[in-house]
Design an enzyme around this catalytic site. Structure first.
Site, short mmCIF file in Angstrom:
data_model
loop_
_atom_site.label_atom_id
_atom_site.label_comp_id
_atom_site.label_asym_id
_atom_site.label_seq_id
_atom_site.Cartn_x
_atom_site.Cartn_y
_atom_site.Cartn_z
N GLY A 280 9.48 13.05 -34.46
CA GLY A 280 9.21 11.61 -34.45
C GLY A 280 8.72 11.11 -35.80
O GLY A 280 7.83 10.27 -35.88
N ALA A 281 9.32 11.64 -36.88
CA ALA A 281 8.80 11.36 -38.22
C ALA A 281 9.45 10.15 -38.89
O ALA A 281 9.17 9.86 -40.04
CB ALA A 281 8.99 12.58 -39.11
N SER A 282 10.31 9.42 -38.15
CA SER A 282 11.01 8.30 -38.79
C SER A 282 10.25 6.98 -38.69
O SER A 282 10.70 5.96 -39.19
CB SER A 282 12.41 8.14 -38.19
N GLY B 129 4.10 9.42 -37.45
CA GLY B 129 4.95 10.56 -37.80
C GLY B 129 5.39 10.51 -39.25
O GLY B 129 5.38 11.52 -39.95
N TYR C 21 6.48 5.30 -9.10
CA TYR C 21 6.32 5.32 -10.56
C TYR C 21 5.35 4.24 -11.02
O TYR C 21 5.48 3.07 -10.68
CB TYR C 21 7.68 5.11 -11.22
N ASN D 205 4.85 15.40 -32.35
CA ASN D 205 4.31 14.05 -32.50
C ASN D 205 5.11 12.98 -31.76
O ASN D 205 4.54 11.96 -31.34
CB ASN D 205 4.26 13.71 -34.00
N THR E 257 10.49 13.20 -22.70
CA THR E 257 10.37 12.99 -24.15
C THR E 257 9.03 13.49 -24.70
O THR E 257 8.99 14.20 -25.71
CB THR E 257 10.51 11.49 -24.47
N LEU F 92 14.22 14.29 -28.42
CA LEU F 92 13.37 15.07 -27.52
C LEU F 92 13.69 14.82 -26.05
O LEU F 92 13.29 15.61 -25.19
CB LEU F 92 11.90 14.76 -27.79
N SER G 282 -3.13 12.06 -26.17
CA SER G 282 -3.76 10.74 -26.15
C SER G 282 -4.93 10.79 -25.18
O SER G 282 -4.93 11.60 -24.25
CB SER G 282 -2.75 9.68 -25.67
#
Length: 319
Positions: A36-38, A42, A192, A115, A136, A89, A170
């Site tokens: 998730g580095a974009s 991240g 849900y 991340n 995810t 993911l 978290s």
């Protein structure tokens, strides 16, 4: 962020930045994967690790965004060693391809930073027919870690340097469904609740790190596994919560007020970078960090039987 200036025993606080908590650290020779580095924290995690000399592989769903991030980091840090590889993911097939490509590249692996995440979308199923947040935020990372563990163990053994697995959880892990993990109702649309489902996935992240710790110790492996709360950050993690238009006066007011209590990305990535690189964390495993300091996770995370049950359940899902 003036509300969060109080320093803990580490010498840092919730208002410390990722650069501050890694000041003086030489990460050259280390290889890190950041999922998730974009975007968001991240991106900042990847940037600061590269700044400190690590070779960073960004696992990104959107390769165009990943290339843009790489270009921006190299422009700022010309000697940065940084690459982008496609990773979704929410897709077990994508996770398997990423891990296979990485393992066959011959790169070592010192740091795995799990991340990537989504927060509180409406009920959706992943490509593998799994509730999207569980898929995810947790299951994809569970599989990724499993597929990369042999490379991490080999790297730790040959380099004589501690490997580190970092799960970005978290404080929402404290508020899952009442039973914690709904093993029999993971995909139950009728029951849900999007924030409790988020809490469930974040609880799973902590339990995963704790079970990894138990297994590493049992095997005598020089790898640690910890989880953390990055803080509440204004990032596109909230992209599914768009009930107010961008120019709505209420939203503008809330975003302005939020700057007093929300972290910016430099602060939001600090605890991740602290746990990944700071020498104070050496030898610490199975712990939970917040504000760049050790803190207590919920009592449910200490349930070793629950952690093992989740591990077995997850192994069955990813077979």
């Amino acid at each position: 962020m003036w509300l969060f200036n109080r320093k803990g025993s580490s010498g840092f606080s919730s208002s410390s930045t990722a650069e501050e908590v890694t000041h003086g650290v030489d990460a050259s020779g280390l290889t890190a994967i950041v999922t998730g580095a974009s975007s968001g924290i991240g991106t900042e995690t990847a940037r600061v690790l590269a700044l400190r000399g690590a070779h960073v592989i960004m696992g990104v769903r959107n390769m165009a965004a990943g290339r843009d991030v790489k270009e921006a980091i190299v422009k700022e840090i010309p000697l940065a060693k940084i690459d982008a590889m496609e990773l979704d993911l929410s897709s077990l097939a994508s996770v398997r391809k990423f891990a296979s490509d990485f393992n066959s590249s011959g790169h070592p692996l010192n740091l795995l930073i799990n991340n990537a995440g989504i927060m509180a979308p409406p009920f959706m199923l992943s490509k593998d027919n799994m509730e999207l947040q569980f898929a995810t935020n947790y299951l994809g990372h569970f599989l990724l870690a499993n597929l990369l563990l042999d490379t991490m163990k080999k790297t730790a053994r040959e380099s004589n340097r501690e490997g580190r697995v970092i799960n970005v959880s978290s404080d929402f892990h404290r508020y899952p469904y009442p039973e914690g993990i709904r093993f029999d109702k993971i995909n139950d649309q009728s029951g849900y609740k999007k924030f409790q489902a988020y809490g469930q996935s974040k609880l799973a992240n902590v339990l995963h790190a704790n079970e990894l710790t138990r297994r590493f110790k049992e095997d005598g492996v020089n790898i640690s596994a910890n989880s953390l709360h990055p803080g509440v950050i204004a990032t596109n993690l909230f992209r599914h919560n768009t009930s107010l238009a961008e120019d709505n006066p209420i939203r503008v007011f809330l975003e302005s007020a939020a700057r007093l209590v929300l972290k910016n990305v430099q602060q939001g990535a600090a605890t991740t970078c602290y746990v990944a690189l700071n020498p104070q964390v050496k030898g610490i495993s199975g712990e939970y960090f917040s504000g760049c300091n050790l803190t207590k996770a919920s009592s449910m995370t200490k349930d070793a039987e629950l952690a093992k049950k989740l591990w077995d359940f997850s192994m069955n899902l990813v077979k």
